[in-house]
Design an enzyme around this catalytic site. Structure first.
Site, short mmCIF file in Angstrom:
data_model
loop_
_atom_site.label_atom_id
_atom_site.label_comp_id
_atom_site.label_asym_id
_atom_site.label_seq_id
_atom_site.Cartn_x
_atom_site.Cartn_y
_atom_site.Cartn_z
N TYR A 86 88.61 -19.61 118.69
CA TYR A 86 88.15 -18.28 119.12
C TYR A 86 88.92 -17.74 120.32
CZ TYR A 86 84.28 -19.62 116.11
OH TYR A 86 83.53 -20.03 115.03
N HIS A 91 86.18 -10.94 120.24
CA HIS A 91 84.81 -11.31 120.62
C HIS A 91 84.78 -12.09 121.94
CE1 HIS A 91 80.82 -10.79 119.30
NE2 HIS A 91 80.59 -11.96 118.74
N PHE A 136 77.96 -21.00 122.13
CA PHE A 136 78.32 -20.03 121.10
C PHE A 136 77.54 -18.73 121.38
CE2 PHE A 136 79.86 -23.84 119.07
CZ PHE A 136 81.08 -23.43 118.58
N ASN A 138 75.74 -16.39 119.95
CA ASN A 138 74.38 -16.01 119.58
C ASN A 138 73.29 -16.74 120.35
OD1 ASN A 138 75.75 -14.43 117.78
ND2 ASN A 138 74.90 -15.36 115.94
N ASP A 163 82.09 -7.76 124.79
CA ASP A 163 82.83 -6.84 123.92
C ASP A 163 81.91 -5.82 123.28
OD1 ASP A 163 81.94 -9.38 122.53
OD2 ASP A 163 82.44 -8.15 120.78
N ASN A 184 74.71 -9.70 119.46
CA ASN A 184 73.79 -10.83 119.37
C ASN A 184 73.73 -11.67 120.64
OD1 ASN A 184 72.91 -10.29 116.75
ND2 ASN A 184 74.61 -11.39 115.83
#
Length: 267
Positions: A86, A91, A136, A138, A163, A184
């Site tokens: 990532y 994101h 992570f 969420n 973001d 989220n």
């Protein structure tokens, strides 16, 4: 942009301030020692002319030092996903903004506590904690909520950087409060704050996906070379906004951020 103070009215000394950080996860507790700026009346070091003057100076010094010790830090959180997969994706611009702040202010984000990478230092004379949750996206609230609860940080001193699909690419927007806007990570943080939305947030625009591309796939895409150049400018602008926020207040920072011209207009 640093707020100055008249040297004729105050004297500044550095006082060691060491304390231990504890964690809520199974890692060793980490001890940090920093220098705290205390503003002390020059009367404290001037020749005493009477017992009353000497007593007043001592009381002033004690109050100043105690006030500095009790100052709550700002918590600046960048949202993203951990792991090489990532890195440098849309994101994860929250992570990158926090990294830019850390580099500019000489803060090492090297400790692991509360399910986050943490760094502790100062912006000007304001104590700050920089955090990159490793839960992570969420589940970001698990980390952020634990930090806020443990250090009893007022929500008005919690800045979350993330973001935003609904902002044009590289555009910044600073708001004092609000909803999650479909993000989220923000949704989970608000849930952990028991629905309280009254904390500032710095949104970084990543634009909308082209054509019929799914937004989930879009936010996990890397930036183009041209986009990266624009984003570097945005990070510098965001860094200055954070400095103004901490040193001069929300209103001045919001004016600086929200009235800024796009990069193409500055050329």
């Amino acid at each position: 942009m640093t707020v100055g103070a008249s040297v004729s009215s105050i004297a500044t000394t550095r006082v060691p301030n060491c304390y231990r950080w504890k964690t809520l996860i199974s890692v060793p507790s980490l001890s940090f020692c920093n220098w705290t700026t205390s503003r002390i009346s020059p009367l404290a070091s001037a020749p005493s002319v009477s017992m009353s003057t000497k007593s007043t100076a001592s009381e002033t010094e004690a109050v100043a030092v105690e006030a500095q010790k009790s100052k709550k830090p700002w918590l600046i959180v960048g949202l993203g996903n951990p792991g090489k997969k990532y890195q440098a994706t849309r994101h994860n611009v929250g992570f990158e903004m926090v990294d830019a702040i850390a580099e500019a202010e000489g803060i090492s984000i090297s400790s692991v506590s509360f399910k986050a990478l943490l760094g502790k230092g100062f912006i000007g004379d304001i104590p700050v904690m920089l955090a990159k949750p490793q839960t992570f996206m969420n589940a970001s609230g698990e980390s952020v909520g634990a930090i806020v609860s443990y250090y009893k940080i007022p929500l008005t001193q919690v800045l979350v950087i993330f973001d935003d699909l609904d902002l044009p690419f590289a555009k910044l927007r600073l708001l004092p409060k609000g909803g999650h806007g479909g993000h989220n990570g923000m949704r989970n943080i608000i849930d952990r704050f028991k629905g309280n939305r009254d904390f500032p947030r710095l949104r970084i625009g990543i634009g909308r996906p082209p054509g019929r591309m799914d937004s989930v796939n879009f936010v996990l895409r890397p930036f183009t070379k041209q986009e990266r150049e624009e984003l570097d400018f945005t990070f510098q602008h965001g860094l200055e906004a954070v400095r103004i926020l901490l040193l001069e207040g929300f209103n001045k920072s919001a004016t600086f951020v929200n009235s800024a011209k796009p990069l193409e207009q500055l050329g």
